[in-house]
Scaffold this motif. Structure first.
Motif, PDB file in Angstrom:
ATOM      1  N   ASP A   1      -5.410  10.303 -16.390  1.00  0.00           N
ATOM      2  CA  ASP A   1      -6.248  11.209 -15.614  1.00  0.00           C
ATOM      3  C   ASP A   1      -5.647  11.291 -14.209  1.00  0.00           C
ATOM      4  OD1 ASP A   1      -8.217  12.757 -14.516  1.00  0.00           O
ATOM      5  OD2 ASP A   1      -9.786  11.224 -14.614  1.00  0.00           O
ATOM      6  N   THR A   2      -4.896  12.352 -13.951  1.00  0.00           N
ATOM      7  CA  THR A   2      -4.181  12.452 -12.677  1.00  0.00           C
ATOM      8  C   THR A   2      -5.137  12.599 -11.503  1.00  0.00           C
ATOM      9  OG1 THR A   2      -3.896  14.824 -13.046  1.00  0.00           O
ATOM     10  CG2 THR A   2      -2.079  13.382 -13.707  1.00  0.00           C
ATOM     11  N   GLY A   3      -6.288  13.212 -11.718  1.00  0.00           N
ATOM     12  CA  GLY A   3      -7.262  13.335 -10.637  1.00  0.00           C
ATOM     13  C   GLY A   3      -7.780  11.973 -10.195  1.00  0.00           C
ATOM     14  N   LEU A   4      -8.036  11.094 -11.168  1.00  0.00           N
ATOM     15  CA  LEU A   4      -8.495   9.744 -10.846  1.00  0.00           C
ATOM     16  C   LEU A   4      -7.393   8.957 -10.135  1.00  0.00           C
ATOM     17  CD1 LEU A   4     -10.688   7.564 -11.111  1.00  0.00           C
ATOM     18  CD2 LEU A   4      -9.653   6.952 -13.303  1.00  0.00           C
ATOM     19  N   LEU A   5      -6.156   9.131 -10.572  1.00  0.00           N
ATOM     20  CA  LEU A   5      -5.044   8.430  -9.927  1.00  0.00           C
ATOM     21  C   LEU A   5      -4.832   8.902  -8.493  1.00  0.00           C
ATOM     22  CD1 LEU A   5      -2.528   8.313 -12.896  1.00  0.00           C
ATOM     23  CD2 LEU A   5      -3.904   6.451 -11.993  1.00  0.00           C
ATOM     24  N   GLU A   6      -4.972  10.208  -8.266  1.00  0.00           N
ATOM     25  CA  GLU A   6      -4.844  10.719  -6.899  1.00  0.00           C
ATOM     26  C   GLU A   6      -5.981  10.207  -6.019  1.00  0.00           C
ATOM     27  OE1 GLU A   6      -4.659  14.935  -7.303  1.00  0.00           O
ATOM     28  OE2 GLU A   6      -2.656  14.906  -8.184  1.00  0.00           O
ATOM     29  N   LEU A   7      -7.180  10.117  -6.579  1.00  0.00           N
ATOM     30  CA  LEU A   7      -8.317   9.571  -5.839  1.00  0.00           C
ATOM     31  C   LEU A   7      -8.061   8.112  -5.484  1.00  0.00           C
ATOM     32  CD1 LEU A   7     -11.264   9.987  -4.831  1.00  0.00           C
ATOM     33  CD2 LEU A   7     -11.982   9.125  -7.059  1.00  0.00           C
ATOM     34  N   LEU A   8      -7.542   7.363  -6.444  1.00  0.00           N
ATOM     35  CA  LEU A   8      -7.232   5.955  -6.198  1.00  0.00           C
ATOM     36  C   LEU A   8      -6.154   5.809  -5.131  1.00  0.00           C
ATOM     37  CD1 LEU A   8      -7.806   3.041  -7.078  1.00  0.00           C
ATOM     38  CD2 LEU A   8      -6.023   3.307  -8.784  1.00  0.00           C
ATOM     39  N   GLN A   9      -5.136   6.650  -5.172  1.00  0.00           N
ATOM     40  CA  GLN A   9      -4.079   6.589  -4.163  1.00  0.00           C
ATOM     41  C   GLN A   9      -4.603   6.968  -2.780  1.00  0.00           C
ATOM     42  OE1 GLN A   9      -1.001   9.017  -5.946  1.00  0.00           O
ATOM     43  NE2 GLN A   9       0.145   7.200  -6.570  1.00  0.00           N
ATOM     44  N   SER A  10      -5.504   7.941  -2.705  1.00  0.00           N
ATOM     45  CA  SER A  10      -6.072   8.290  -1.395  1.00  0.00           C
ATOM     46  C   SER A  10      -6.965   7.160  -0.879  1.00  0.00           C
ATOM     47  CB  SER A  10      -6.838   9.606  -1.473  1.00  0.00           C
ATOM     48  OG  SER A  10      -7.976   9.473  -2.288  1.00  0.00           O
TER      49      SER A  10
ATOM     50  N   GLY B   1       0.818  -1.212   0.000  1.00  0.00           N
ATOM     51  CA  GLY B   1       0.000   0.000   0.000  1.00  0.00           C
ATOM     52  C   GLY B   1       0.848   1.258   0.000  1.00  0.00           C
ATOM     53  N   LYS B   2       1.922   1.241   0.794  1.00  0.00           N
ATOM     54  CA  LYS B   2       2.823   2.402   0.818  1.00  0.00           C
ATOM     55  C   LYS B   2       3.476   2.613  -0.544  1.00  0.00           C
ATOM     56  CE  LYS B   2       3.933   2.271   5.718  1.00  0.00           C
ATOM     57  NZ  LYS B   2       4.946   1.937   6.732  1.00  0.00           N
ATOM     58  N   ALA B   3       3.860   1.518  -1.179  1.00  0.00           N
ATOM     59  CA  ALA B   3       4.472   1.626  -2.508  1.00  0.00           C
ATOM     60  C   ALA B   3       3.470   2.172  -3.521  1.00  0.00           C
ATOM     61  CB  ALA B   3       4.989   0.269  -2.958  1.00  0.00           C
ATOM     62  N   ALA B   4       2.216   1.764  -3.422  1.00  0.00           N
ATOM     63  CA  ALA B   4       1.192   2.256  -4.354  1.00  0.00           C
ATOM     64  C   ALA B   4       0.892   3.727  -4.125  1.00  0.00           C
ATOM     65  CB  ALA B   4      -0.089   1.427  -4.206  1.00  0.00           C
ATOM     66  N   VAL B   5       0.891   4.153  -2.861  1.00  0.00           N
ATOM     67  CA  VAL B   5       0.599   5.550  -2.546  1.00  0.00           C
ATOM     68  C   VAL B   5       1.757   6.454  -2.960  1.00  0.00           C
ATOM     69  CG1 VAL B   5       0.245   7.141  -0.623  1.00  0.00           C
ATOM     70  CG2 VAL B   5      -1.034   5.015  -0.724  1.00  0.00           C
ATOM     71  N   GLU B   6       2.982   5.984  -2.800  1.00  0.00           N
ATOM     72  CA  GLU B   6       4.151   6.794  -3.104  1.00  0.00           C
ATOM     73  C   GLU B   6       4.556   6.741  -4.576  1.00  0.00           C
ATOM     74  OE1 GLU B   6       7.035   5.229  -0.424  1.00  0.00           O
ATOM     75  OE2 GLU B   6       6.072   6.124   1.329  1.00  0.00           O
ATOM     76  N   PHE B   7       3.912   5.881  -5.362  1.00  0.00           N
ATOM     77  CA  PHE B   7       4.273   5.714  -6.766  1.00  0.00           C
ATOM     78  C   PHE B   7       3.947   6.982  -7.561  1.00  0.00           C
ATOM     79  CE2 PHE B   7       3.275   4.419 -11.133  1.00  0.00           C
ATOM     80  CZ  PHE B   7       4.471   3.815 -11.478  1.00  0.00           C
ATOM     81  N   LYS B   8       4.897   7.423  -8.362  1.00  0.00           N
ATOM     82  CA  LYS B   8       4.713   8.587  -9.233  1.00  0.00           C
ATOM     83  C   LYS B   8       4.903   8.145 -10.673  1.00  0.00           C
ATOM     84  CE  LYS B   8       4.332  11.551  -5.897  1.00  0.00           C
ATOM     85  NZ  LYS B   8       3.017  11.808  -5.436  1.00  0.00           N
TER      86      LYS B   8
END
Length: 133
Positions: free
Chosen positions: A60-69, A43-50
């Motif tokens: 869609d960066t907004g969707l990716l940020e939503l998914l990471q949150s 989970g940490k790796a998925a949240v920190e992934f850029k």
């Protein structure tokens, strides 16, 4: 017709069994990952992934940020439930297989009822008929 019925029933039984096997494996893996802490690391790796800069116009960066949150929120919940996750495997996997057995029983009962219904239908003369003049 009966052969077709039992062939379709067999295919559905194989699909149902494969789904149950996959669900049991997924439950076992998830519970083990939660109890050992591997899920938190993933989970940490998925949240920190850029994503690379060249890929951002296509995503869609907004969707990716939503998914990471969402993943971050799941990891917070998983952190509180991780100690009891080891005991969950003792009853979650049997629940999957009990559900499988119930579903397979329903499938076979439906097939048996349809078999009986097909057997009780009046037979039509499917051969060549000769016309009398």
């Amino acid at each position: 017709m009966k052969t077709f019925l039992w062939s379709v029933t067999g295919v559905f039984a194989l699909l149902w069994s494969g789904l149950a096997w996959a669900a049991a494996s997924l439950v076992r893996w998830t519970v083990e990952a939660l109890s050992t802490g591997r899920a938190t690391e993933l989970g940490k790796a998925a949240v920190e992934f850029k994503f690379p800069a060249w890929a951002e116009p296509f995503l869609d960066t907004g969707l990716l940020e939503l998914l990471q949150s969402f993943v971050r929120w799941l990891m917070e919940i998983a952190g509180t439930g991780a100690p009891m996750a080891g005991t969950a495997i003792g009853w979650l996997v049997p629940v999957v297989w009990i559900t499988w057995a119930f579903g397979l029983t329903v499938l076979v009962v439906i097939a048996l009822l349809l078999h009986h219904l097909i057997k009780s239908l009046p037979r039509t003369g499917g051969g060549t008929a000769t016309a009398t003049r």
